[in-house]
Every structure is written in C-alpha cells, then in structure tokens.
Scaffold this motif. Structure first.
Motif, short mmCIF file in Angstrom:
data_model
loop_
_atom_site.label_atom_id
_atom_site.label_comp_id
_atom_site.label_asym_id
_atom_site.label_seq_id
_atom_site.Cartn_x
_atom_site.Cartn_y
_atom_site.Cartn_z
N PRO A 8 0.81 -1.23 0.00
CA PRO A 8 0.00 0.00 0.00
C PRO A 8 0.84 1.27 0.00
N GLU A 9 2.02 1.23 0.64
CA GLU A 9 2.86 2.45 0.68
C GLU A 9 3.36 2.79 -0.72
N GLU A 10 3.83 1.74 -1.42
CA GLU A 10 4.35 1.97 -2.79
C GLU A 10 3.21 2.06 -3.81
N LYS A 11 2.00 1.72 -3.38
CA LYS A 11 0.83 1.68 -4.26
C LYS A 11 1.05 0.73 -5.44
N THR A 12 1.45 -0.49 -5.10
CA THR A 12 1.59 -1.52 -6.15
C THR A 12 0.96 -2.82 -5.66
N ILE A 13 0.55 -3.64 -6.61
CA ILE A 13 0.01 -4.97 -6.28
C ILE A 13 0.47 -5.97 -7.33
N THR A 14 0.80 -7.19 -6.87
CA THR A 14 1.18 -8.25 -7.82
C THR A 14 0.17 -9.39 -7.68
N VAL A 15 -0.46 -9.73 -8.80
CA VAL A 15 -1.50 -10.77 -8.76
C VAL A 15 -1.28 -11.81 -9.85
N GLN A 16 -1.75 -13.03 -9.58
CA GLN A 16 -1.77 -14.03 -10.65
C GLN A 16 -2.80 -13.59 -11.69
N SER A 17 -2.55 -13.99 -12.94
CA SER A 17 -3.30 -13.35 -14.03
C SER A 17 -4.77 -13.77 -14.14
N GLY A 18 -5.17 -14.83 -13.41
CA GLY A 18 -6.59 -15.22 -13.46
C GLY A 18 -7.45 -14.43 -12.48
N LEU A 27 1.86 -14.96 -16.36
CA LEU A 27 1.64 -15.68 -15.09
C LEU A 27 1.15 -14.73 -14.01
N ASP A 28 1.94 -13.68 -13.76
CA ASP A 28 1.52 -12.70 -12.76
C ASP A 28 1.96 -11.31 -13.18
N VAL A 29 1.29 -10.33 -12.62
CA VAL A 29 1.44 -8.96 -13.11
C VAL A 29 1.59 -8.01 -11.93
N THR A 30 2.48 -7.02 -12.05
CA THR A 30 2.56 -5.95 -11.05
C THR A 30 1.96 -4.69 -11.64
N LEU A 31 0.94 -4.19 -10.93
CA LEU A 31 0.21 -3.00 -11.40
C LEU A 31 0.44 -1.84 -10.46
N VAL A 82 0.85 -0.82 -16.12
CA VAL A 82 1.55 -2.09 -15.86
C VAL A 82 3.02 -1.82 -15.61
N GLU A 83 3.51 -2.33 -14.48
CA GLU A 83 4.91 -2.17 -14.13
C GLU A 83 5.74 -3.29 -14.78
N SER A 84 5.29 -4.52 -14.59
CA SER A 84 6.02 -5.68 -15.12
C SER A 84 5.12 -6.91 -15.04
N PHE A 85 5.55 -7.98 -15.70
CA PHE A 85 4.84 -9.27 -15.55
C PHE A 85 5.81 -10.40 -15.81
#
Ligand SMILES: Cc1cc2nc3c(=O)[nH]c(=O)nc-3n(C[C@H](O)[C@H](O)[C@H](O)COP(=O)(O)OP(=O)(O)OC[C@H]3O[C@@H](n4cnc5c(N)ncnc54)[C@H](O)[C@@H]3O)c2cc1C
Length: 475
Positions: A101-111, A199-203, A161-164
């Motif tokens: 939450p501090e960096e305001k990023t989340i990494t999730v599996q793509s489904g 597979l997973d994505v950082t937003l 999108v930051e990376s995946f």
C-alpha cells in the motif's frame, strides 16, 4: 436359455463399453461470450500451479499441440480457443501475491479479476488506475486486449503495468518490463495471448477518491468542445462517459454526458467507500429488453435512460464504486440470437462529421443497434497493436443479431460499411470482437500489424500459442 443370457450379457457389455468410449471421446465444444463461433477443441486444462502450466506448455511443444489461453472469455472472436487445441483456463490461477500500500503496487496471478483486487485494496483507500467499465474480467485477459474504461487521466491499461512474468512458447519463465525483455512488453500487452501465458502482473495503483457525479444532456455537435474545455482541461474531472442516442427520433444526435468530479470534501470518502453494486443495473436491463423489439421501445428507452442518468447528477460516488459497473443488465438468452459488441475509435476533431456519415449508413441499413456509450482514450504509442494513434473518442456499440450464417453475413455487410466510414475518418476499431472486419480493414486500422505477426513468428516459430483471431488475420 443359458445361451440367451450369455448373448444379452455380451451385448450389454458392448453397449456399456461403447457408451464409455463415447463419453471419453465426445467432442468438447467451446464458445465465447459472442456465441457465434462454436468450435471443437481437444481439452481444457484448469490452471492451478506454475509447474503444471510449464509442463503443459512443454508437453504441447513435444506433441505438436496448440494452446490457447482463456480468462473470462468475454472476447467474442475466438481469441481464447483454436480447433482441436488445448484451452488453458486461467480463472482459478488468481492469488494476490504481493501488495504494498505504501508503494501503491500490487502483484496478482493473471486469473484474478478486478473485483478481487478492489476487495483487497479498498480498505486502504486505494484504487485501480485503469480497467474496463466492469470489474468481472481477468487481469490476464484485460492486459492481453490492452483494455480501457472511464478514466481519462491514465491512458490505456498498458500505462499502469509495471512488469509481468511470462511463460514463453519455449516453456521458459521470464520477467518482462520496460527494462527487462523490453521488446516483449508492448507485444504481449494487447497481444491476445499469442506470445505465451502471462503468469503474474505488477500494477500501479492510485488513491481512492470521492467524486460528485455531473450529468446532463448535450447535442452531438457541442460534445467535442464540451469535452476539451470542460472535461479535459478541468483537472478535477477524473472520469467521464457519454451516451449517444440510438432511438430513431434522435439517432446519433442527442447525447448525455456523465462526469466524475473530485468532491470538495474528501473527508466524506470514508462514508461512501464501502463497495456496492451498480443500482442502475436492474432498470437498465428492463429498458434494454423493451428496446430490442421495436423503434417505439428504443425511443422510450432513450427518454427514460436520459432521465435516469441525468437524475443521478449531484450524487457522490467513490472511485472504486464508479469502477464497479455491472454487466448483468447485458445478460441475454435466446437460442437464435446473441448480442455482440463493436468499438470504433475516431479522432476528437472528426467526431461530428463521423457521426453524420455513420448516421447515413444506419438510416439505410438494417441493424438492431441497442446502445452506444462514448469514452475517451489517450494516445498510446507504446502497444504494437495500439488502437489509439492519437487522442480519440471510442464508441462502444451493442448490437442484437441472429446466430445463423445468413444473419452473420447480413451483419457483416453493415459492420464492414461502418468500419469503412470509421477508417475514412482516420479511425480504428477494437480487436477483441468477432472477425467482421476484412484483412484490408485490419491492415489500415493497425499499421503495425505486420510487425506484430512477424514478431509472433519469431518468438513462437512453432505456433504453439494459437487462436481464431490469429488464424484469421496473420496472413
Ligand atoms: C460485456 C462486455 C463489456 C466489455 N467492456 C469493455 C470495456 O469497458 N473496456 C474494454 O477495453 N474492453 C471491454 N470488453 C472487451 C474485452 O472482451 C475485455 O476487455 C477482455 O477480453 C476481458 O477479459 P477476459 O478475462 O474476458 O479475457 P478473455 O476474453 O478470456 O481473453 C482475452 C484475450 O486475452 C488472452 N489471455 C487471457 N488470459 C491470459 C493470460 N493469463 N496470459 C496470456 N493471455 C491471456 C486470451 O488468449 C485472449 O486472447 C468488454 C466485453 C464485454 C463482453
């Protein structure tokens, strides 16, 4: 008597064996939200672990089999399957892997769906930067079409999108970002699952905010000016959507706009932050039902809709709730008919003349057009298959049509004319829908499509990842 029993037993055994054989060999039919392309596939694998996904890709390479990747399958032109191929269903591959939450990023599996992310981040008053108008879609599917929605400040999904991580057509797992394996970044985003499995994505996330809704009727000729001066140049307006009349009496002339303006007192966000469902879904569904069958219904729908939406003006809504539109109002079941979407993009300064030309086509042709929303999309120079060569208005059209070959051909004729008009006004169209556009229209709307398909062949020379969209347009 004994012989008779033996004979009956043998026949029974044969019957049973045949039924079992049929059960295991019965064709698996697959279709997407559009319901116009039922196709026999080999099998569906439900994604659960990275190791299993990697094994399936390696097995497919070895056995010369084709793979397609599927999320919610709301694409409508067979982008998620291929004849006799394997479909990898990503829906249960949906864990939240990291949240900062501090960096305001989340990494999730793509489904994972947008809704799952919203539930996670809403308690911290964080929100998504860009997503579709509804939150039912998977992240992998949304990235692979490079989605867009009501936000007017962040651009298309690619911008957030930051990376995946990508499971490649060779079976390797690689990081992809603007600095690592960077060639793949603008190919996979908006790449329709043709470069491997995300597979997973950082937003990147943003703050949840409280908005006041401003809605009013407007005439189409006044809209571009209104948008530039009162929406775009007013930094306080964060989101925007408009609707165009499809009623015969006011066709493509009357509009109403809805702006989401930053509320003066943000302290009230806490009282409005609980996640809610869209309260307008039920009346919308009822009205859409009326408009399917007659011009009378369409005129009535427009007048009622106008009152309903303009009547919302002054209400407060959080960003997260404004991004939770409900698609239930679009649910429609009919054995012979279906409802499809089309989306056409035109430069802002072409909007008025474009609508005049489009109206001419619609007044001559037979098309059961039910709804048009208008959004704004920022110029996107990053994605190889970018639909927004410059700042554009996007018209999303909902159309009711028959499923028979004859009806498909009838719709095709009209839509190809509409796409010609769109291209004449320097426009383009959106790719997740049915393959109505011709190859020549695709070439004109997507000038980098040759590069896209060349890169596909370079990264996936054995064409492991396939779908009907690729089959149609990769010539
Ligand atoms: C009712 C409705 C409303 C819509 N609204 C919008 C809107 O507001 N804005 C907008 O931009 N679009 C919209 N769309 C268009 C579009 O279909 C969706 O944006 C997108 O397809 C939704 O994701 P999905 O999970 O259904 O993807 P799917 O349809 O399942 O897949 C889409 C593509 O992504 C690929 N894919 C899926 N998951 C992965 C993965 N993990 N790795 C690699 N590739 C993958 C598939 O192979 C396919 O090519 C809408 C469509 C419908 C039917």
């Amino acid at each position: 008597m004994k012989k008779k029993i033996i004979l009956i037993s043998i026949l029974y055994g044969i019957g049973l064996a045949f039924s079992l054989w049929l059960y295991h060999h019965k064709p698996i039919m697959m279709e997407d939200y559009g319901q116009l392309l039922p196709t026999k596939i080999k099998e569906v694998h439900g994604a659960k672990s990275e190791a299993a996904l990697q094994n399936w890709v390696k097995d497919s390479i070895e056995n010369g089999e084709k793979i397609s990747v599927a999320g919610m399958q709301h694409s409508q032109g067979g982008q998620t399957y291929y004849p006799n191929g394997i479909v990898i269903d990503m829906k249960n591959y949906d864990k939240i892997l990291d949240y900062n939450p501090e960096e305001k990023t989340i990494t999730v599996q793509s489904g994972a769906t947008w809704e799952e992310i919203q539930k996670k981040i809403n308690p911290d008053h964080l929100a998504l930067q860009v997503m579709q108008s509804q939150n039912i879609f998977t992240i992998g599917g949304s990235i692979s079409v490079n989605a867009h929605g009501r936000d007017i400040r962040y651009g298309s999904l690619i911008d957030t999108v930051e990376s995946f991580r990508l499971l490649t057509p060779k079976g390797d797992i690689i990081n992809v970002s603007r600095v690592e394996n960077s060639t793949l970044f603008p190919l996979v985003i908006g790449g329709y699952g043709l470069f491997g499995i995300i597979l997973d994505v950082t937003l990147n996330l943003t703050d949840d905010e409280l908005y006041q809704i401003r809605s009013k009727s407007i005439y189409y000729e006044d809209y571009p000016d209104y948008f530039i001066h009162e929406v775009q140049q007013n930094e306080e307006i964060r989101m925007h959507i408009a609707r165009l009349s499809v009623a015969p009496e006011t066709l493509l002339r009357e509009m109403y706009v809805t702006d989401y303006e930053l509320a003066v007192n943000q302290k009230n966000l806490a009282n409005n932050a609980d996640l809610k469902r869209d309260t307008l879904a039920a009346p919308q569904k009822f009205m859409l039902g009326l408009s399917r069958y007659s011009d009378w219904g369409k005129n009535l729908l427009w007048n009622l809709q106008n009152k309903l939406y303009v009547g919302q003006s002054g209400n407060y809504i959080s960003r997260n709730n404004a991004m939770r539109g409900d698609s239930k109002f679009m649910e429609y079941e009919n054995p012979n008919k279906t409802e499809i979407l089309q989306e056409y993009f035109v430069p802002i300064d072409e909007f008025t003349s474009y609508l005049d030309d489009l109206r001419e086509v619609l007044e001559k042709e037979e098309l059961n057009l039910l709804n048009i929303t208008v959004r704004y999309v920022n110029k996107d120079e990053e994605a190889v298959l970018s639909y927004a060569k410059e700042e554009m208005f996007a018209l999303v059209l909902l159309i009711n049509q028959g499923k028979s070959k004859k009806e498909i051909e009838k719709t095709e004729k009209v839509l190809q004319k509409m796409i010609d008009v769109t291209l004449k006004h320097d426009g383009s169209y959106y790719l997740p829908y049915y393959s109505y556009p011709t190859q020549a229209q695709m070439d004109e709307a997507y000038p980098r499509n040759k590069e896209f398909f060349e890169q596909k062949k370079k990264f996936d020379p054995n064409e492991v990842f396939m779908n009907l969209f690729y089959k149609e347009y990769s010539q």
